[in-house]
Motif scaffolding. Structure first.
Motif: not given
Length: 343
Positions: A301-305
């Motif tokens: 995944p390129s991002f997280d939250v």
């Protein structure tokens, strides 16, 4: 003529109705400019990480839209091609919608609007940097993640812009740049930008952040954002969430620096943010050299939250949001609209 960045680093230039992008895939060892002459060229450059960073992607998309107008292209198809290049960075869609909302195919008007978007981003970064630096104490030690400087924006930077401004105010004792796997933006890009500005800094392996924090060697974590929802949840480069958890555990402060264009008020929380999944090869190999067993699966995944409750403050060009929540985000936007800012 493109907007001029006040920093020594510049990654986006508009010259003679052509878009030139500094190829960030091969920095810091080579400085090569890629020429884009169409929306398709621009979309490929965004997708292939020639340009990266949410504000820079938005600026680049706006120029790509203008390029296609100069070619007399189909603007509906142009919007679709550029919008498909990266799914998470809301600045991309914000910039395209702003261009399309002009309701014209006049190339000169669209070029002028793209340049305005670029100039406004630089001005926003400078204001954001000053707001963020205002809460920094003397002798502050800052950890930052990914690249959020002039390379990721129109100039100066978001999180790195706050660091630049605090450094210029004489407040910064030490900066730590996390390497940021798998693209190593911290090692390749942030370290290079810090070196260009002679800011005292050290590179840190991602896995070493916890030990650094445990030893009490950092006071603040400052990061950028690719999308912020109405309640203050933040999508950013993968690894940001873990840094926020570590910072809270060790009694450190956590800041997000992002322009108003990064907010997506149509989403109520981070659970609704689409997370880009990038090729497994980015994890299993480095620069084409296989480091994992052949055909071994990888999650990328390129991002997280990062949940809003782990964030102490969000710095924007319109001011600071302390303890971000649905209410504090809405209050800032109400104030920004009252002041005539685009929001």
């Amino acid at each position: 003529m493109s907007a001029q960045s006040p920093s020594r680093v510049n990654a986006i230039e508009w010259r003679n109705n052509r878009l030139y992008l500094l190829d960030q895939r091969i920095l810091p060892h080579e400085q090569v400019w890629i020429e884009c002459t169409s929306a398709a060229d621009t979309a490929i450059a965004i997708r292939d990480m020639v340009v990266r960073g949410a504000p820079a992607i938005g600026i680049t998309a706006a120029y790509g839209y203008a390029l296609e107008a100069l070619r007399g292209g189909d603007m509906t198809e142009t919007f679709r091609v550029l919008a498909a290049s990266r799914p998470t960075a809301v600045n991309l869609f914000w910039a395209l919608e702003r261009m399309a909302t002009l309701g014209t195919t006049d190339a000169a008007s669209l070029v002028a609007e793209a340049i305005r978007i670029h100039e406004e981003d630089i001005a926003a970064n400078l204001a954001m940097g000053n707001h963020g630096a205002s809460v920094m104490p003397e002798g502050v030690r800052i950890y930052t993640h990914c690249n959020t400087g002039a390379l990721a924006t129109g100039g100066h930077g978001t999180a790195l812009g706050v660091i630049r401004s605090a450094w210029n105010d004489g407040k910064v004792e030490q900066v730590y740049a996390g390497e940021t796997r798998p693209w190593l933006q911290g090692a390749r890009l942030t370290a290079w930008e810090l070196q260009q500005d002679n800011i005292t800094a050290s590179l840190v392996c991602d896995g070493a952040a916890a030990q650094l924090f445990r030893q009490g060697k950092a006071d603040w974590v400052i990061v950028g954002a690719d999308r912020i929802t109405a309640n203050g949840d933040v999508a950013n480069k993968i690894g940001t969430y873990s840094l926020a958890v570590l910072a809270r555990h060790h009694g450190m402060k956590f800041m997000v620096a992002a322009p108003l264009s990064t907010f997506d008020l149509s989403l109520s929380s981070g659970d609704q943010i689409p997370i880009e999944q990038r090729p497994m090869s980015e994890v299993t190999s480095i620069k084409g050299i296989q480091i994992a067993p052949h055909e071994f699966p990888a999650i990328n995944p390129s991002f997280d939250v990062t949940p809003a409750e782990l964030i102490d403050v969000i710095a924007t060009e319109a001011g600071l949001i302390h303890n971000p929540s649905k209410e504090t985000v809405a209050a800032l936007f109400a104030r920004a609209r009252a002041e005539g800012r685009q929001a």
